[in-house]
Design a protein around this motif. Structure first.
Motif, short mmCIF file in Angstrom:
data_model
loop_
_atom_site.label_atom_id
_atom_site.label_comp_id
_atom_site.label_asym_id
_atom_site.label_seq_id
_atom_site.Cartn_x
_atom_site.Cartn_y
_atom_site.Cartn_z
N LEU A 164 0.85 -1.12 -0.33
CA LEU A 164 0.04 0.10 0.05
C LEU A 164 0.88 1.23 0.09
CD1 LEU A 164 -2.82 -1.02 2.72
CD2 LEU A 164 -2.74 -1.37 0.03
N ILE A 165 0.39 2.11 -0.64
CA ILE A 165 1.12 3.73 -0.81
C ILE A 165 0.64 4.48 0.34
CG2 ILE A 165 1.91 5.36 -2.18
CD1 ILE A 165 1.97 3.47 -4.62
N THR A 166 1.54 5.17 1.01
CA THR A 166 1.01 6.09 1.94
C THR A 166 0.73 7.47 1.41
OG1 THR A 166 3.23 6.73 2.61
CG2 THR A 166 2.34 4.79 3.76
N PRO A 167 0.06 8.23 1.97
CA PRO A 167 -0.20 9.74 1.51
C PRO A 167 1.09 10.35 1.34
CG PRO A 167 -1.94 9.17 3.15
CD PRO A 167 -0.86 8.07 3.14
N GLU A 168 2.09 10.14 2.00
CA GLU A 168 3.41 10.83 2.03
C GLU A 168 4.08 10.20 0.83
OE1 GLU A 168 1.68 11.01 6.10
OE2 GLU A 168 2.10 9.26 4.69
N GLU A 169 4.03 9.04 0.76
CA GLU A 169 4.77 8.45 -0.37
C GLU A 169 4.20 9.04 -1.84
OE1 GLU A 169 6.66 4.15 0.90
OE2 GLU A 169 4.35 4.28 0.29
N GLU A 170 2.95 9.15 -1.96
CA GLU A 170 2.33 9.56 -2.97
C GLU A 170 2.66 11.20 -3.47
OE1 GLU A 170 -2.07 11.34 -3.96
OE2 GLU A 170 -2.10 9.45 -2.88
N ALA A 171 2.58 11.94 -2.14
CA ALA A 171 2.71 13.40 -2.17
C ALA A 171 4.48 13.81 -2.71
CB ALA A 171 2.63 14.11 -1.12
N TRP A 172 5.26 12.69 -2.27
CA TRP A 172 6.69 12.84 -2.45
C TRP A 172 6.80 12.42 -3.94
CZ3 TRP A 172 10.91 9.25 0.17
CH2 TRP A 172 12.15 9.89 -0.17
N ALA A 173 6.14 11.36 -4.36
CA ALA A 173 6.35 11.05 -6.04
C ALA A 173 5.73 11.96 -6.78
CB ALA A 173 5.51 9.53 -6.13
N VAL A 174 4.88 12.81 -6.47
CA VAL A 174 4.22 13.76 -7.41
C VAL A 174 5.08 14.83 -7.38
CG1 VAL A 174 2.42 15.61 -7.27
CG2 VAL A 174 1.80 12.99 -6.93
N LEU A 176 8.29 15.04 -7.09
CA LEU A 176 9.58 14.62 -7.77
C LEU A 176 9.40 14.82 -9.38
CD1 LEU A 176 11.01 11.52 -5.94
CD2 LEU A 176 11.94 13.77 -5.67
N CYS A 177 8.14 15.01 -9.95
CA CYS A 177 8.04 15.14 -11.46
C CYS A 177 8.25 16.41 -11.63
CB CYS A 177 6.51 15.01 -11.70
SG CYS A 177 5.87 13.12 -11.39
N ILE A 178 9.17 16.75 -12.56
CA ILE A 178 9.62 18.02 -13.16
C ILE A 178 8.61 18.92 -13.74
CG2 ILE A 178 11.44 19.27 -14.27
CD1 ILE A 178 12.93 16.82 -14.13
N ARG A 265 12.63 6.49 -12.78
CA ARG A 265 13.44 7.57 -12.13
C ARG A 265 12.79 8.11 -10.59
NH1 ARG A 265 13.31 12.65 -11.68
NH2 ARG A 265 11.18 13.03 -12.65
N ILE A 266 11.55 8.09 -10.71
CA ILE A 266 11.08 8.54 -9.23
C ILE A 266 11.38 7.49 -8.18
CG2 ILE A 266 8.86 8.94 -7.97
CD1 ILE A 266 7.80 10.02 -10.64
N ARG A 267 11.17 6.32 -8.42
CA ARG A 267 11.62 5.30 -7.40
C ARG A 267 13.07 5.29 -7.11
NH1 ARG A 267 9.75 -0.65 -9.65
NH2 ARG A 267 10.94 -1.07 -7.76
N LYS A 268 13.98 5.57 -8.08
CA LYS A 268 15.36 5.71 -7.66
C LYS A 268 15.79 6.90 -6.68
CE LYS A 268 19.76 5.47 -9.87
NZ LYS A 268 20.69 5.39 -11.15
N LYS A 269 14.88 8.05 -7.05
CA LYS A 269 15.05 9.26 -6.21
C LYS A 269 14.62 8.87 -4.86
CE LYS A 269 15.48 12.88 -9.48
NZ LYS A 269 14.92 14.38 -9.92
N MET A 270 13.67 8.15 -4.72
CA MET A 270 12.98 7.93 -3.34
C MET A 270 13.47 6.93 -2.65
SD MET A 270 8.89 8.12 -4.49
CE MET A 270 8.19 7.81 -2.67
N GLY A 271 14.73 6.20 -3.25
CA GLY A 271 15.47 5.20 -2.65
C GLY A 271 14.60 3.76 -2.57
N LEU A 272 13.74 3.88 -3.52
CA LEU A 272 12.85 2.59 -3.59
C LEU A 272 12.88 1.61 -4.64
CD1 LEU A 272 9.42 4.33 -1.99
CD2 LEU A 272 11.30 2.71 -0.85
N GLU A 273 14.00 1.79 -5.28
CA GLU A 273 14.29 1.04 -6.80
C GLU A 273 14.19 -0.33 -6.35
OE1 GLU A 273 18.37 2.48 -5.61
OE2 GLU A 273 16.40 3.21 -5.42
N GLU A 277 7.51 -4.13 -5.03
CA GLU A 277 5.93 -3.94 -5.02
C GLU A 277 5.69 -2.53 -4.84
OE1 GLU A 277 4.26 -5.78 -1.83
OE2 GLU A 277 4.92 -7.90 -2.33
N PHE A 278 6.76 -1.53 -5.05
CA PHE A 278 6.21 -0.15 -5.13
C PHE A 278 6.24 0.28 -6.70
CE2 PHE A 278 7.37 4.58 -5.18
CZ PHE A 278 6.68 5.01 -4.33
N VAL A 279 4.91 -0.06 -7.26
CA VAL A 279 4.69 0.12 -8.73
C VAL A 279 3.36 0.76 -8.77
CG1 VAL A 279 5.89 -2.13 -9.39
CG2 VAL A 279 3.54 -2.41 -8.64
#
Length: 354
Positions: A164-174, A176-178, A265-273, A277-279
């Protein structure tokens, strides 16, 4: 049957093979005796081919081409390319010219174990073995093969682990988008819509402006995995995004390849590469689990998720003991207005004094 045609009187043959296939071709001769001899040879060859096929001579390649012609679910499949990709992996191991009669239980077991050693997932292994099973089924059904179908072992697929993706992870991924890139700006909004609708990526990428119903705050999802269109409710921010984007499709210029590249690229920047299951599909799991945990009934959950089988929906529903505790009070409330008469215990017979 042979008959002359044309000005030169060239003979043609026209007949059906034992398995029903029509043979109609020129014999390239105007001589009746020669034409008859050629027809007899063609009939003999056709019968020999049919006998060879029925005895198991049909190859993997022939069986696959036959299945493509007659199997309805394949002919109408939106993902025919994935079926062909699975077939290519199978023939890379067995060989396209291997007869079905030469594929035994033991060979399939060895193939499955080989894939397991290669760390292929149980789902991947089952897909490849299932394709072989389908080829046997269609060959037997259409009398292309008369031998026995080998037994298949199904590898157990674990469905209990759902990231499951937390709200914090969602906001972080968003974040990181240029935003200066039209691709990544669209990606940021795509992530939000996936999180708020539970759509599959392929479904979201096919949304058109005309699919949006602003009045009812819904979006019509078409060409789904189950084959049925469905209506999905929209949150305020998802509605605002779909209203604002006036491209066709809505998330143009994104496609599956571009999305995959940006997400890596987002996963790598978040350190979750390394978190397999972080898809993006995890947003769908999060959506379904959130609704299920809030008490959404399985029927509505099935409809909004677009599951063809209720079994898929039930994976999201985890019933706790505390959730069950209130059920008895519901039953009690049904008869609360009536007086209950408890039957007295049976009187025990008095033992006569001796």
């Amino acid at each position: 049957m042979i008959k002359p045609t044309g000005k030169k009187g060239t003979y043609w043959c026209d007949f059906r093979t034992p398995d029903g296939k029509r043979i109609r071709q020129s014999l390239h001769t105007a001589d009746w005796a020669e034409a008859k001899a050629l027809e007899i040879k063609l009939r003999y060859d056709a019968k020999a081919t049919t006998d060879r096929i029925r005895k198991g001579g049909i190859t993997l390649s022939e069986a696959f081409q036959h299945a493509l012609r007659v199997r309805d679910s394949w002919r109408s499949a939106k993902s025919l390319g994935s079926i062909e990709a699975i077939y290519n992996q199978v023939v890379a191991h067995f060989g396209a010219k291997r007869p079905l009669s030469k594929i035994t239980d033991e060979l399939l077991l060895q193939y499955g174990e080989k894939l397991k050693r290669q760390r292929k997932t149980p789902s991947t292994i089952n897909k490849r073995l299932s394709l072989v099973s389908v080829l046997f089924d269609e060959a037997i059904k259409w009398k292309k093969y008369s031998g026995e179908k080998p037994k298949l072992i199904r590898y157990r697929v674990k469905n209990d682990r759902r990231r499951l993706i937390t709200p914090e992870e969602e906001a972080w991924a968003v974040s990181l988008c240029i935003q200066s890139s039209p691709y990544e700006a669209a990606m940021a909004e795509l992530i939000i819509v996936l999180a708020d609708t539970g759509l599959r990526l392929s479904e979201a990428l096919r949304i058109l402006p005309r699919n949006l119903d602003i009045h009812n705050r819904t979006v019509l999802v078409m060409d789904t995995k189950s084959g049925d269109d469905r209506v999905v409710p929209l949150t305020g921010r998802a509605l605002a995004i779909l209203q604002r984007r006036n491209t066709t499709p809505v998330f143009w210029p994104l496609n599956a390849h571009v999305v995959s590249h940006i997400w890596r690229r987002i996963r790598k920047k978040m350190g979750l590469e390394h978190d397999k299951e972080f898809v993006l599909h995890a947003f769908r799991h999060t959506y379904g689990s959130t609704l299920a945990n809030a008490g959404t009934d399985s029927f509505r959950l099935q409809k909004v998720m677009g599951h063809k089988s209720i079994l898929s929906t039930q994976r999201y529903i985890k019933v706790s003991a505390s959730a069950l505790s209130g059920l008895s009070s519901i039953i009690e409330a049904r008869t609360a207005t009536f007086k209950h008469h408890v039957l007295p215990e049976d009187k025990q017979e008095e033992t006569p004094k001796g």
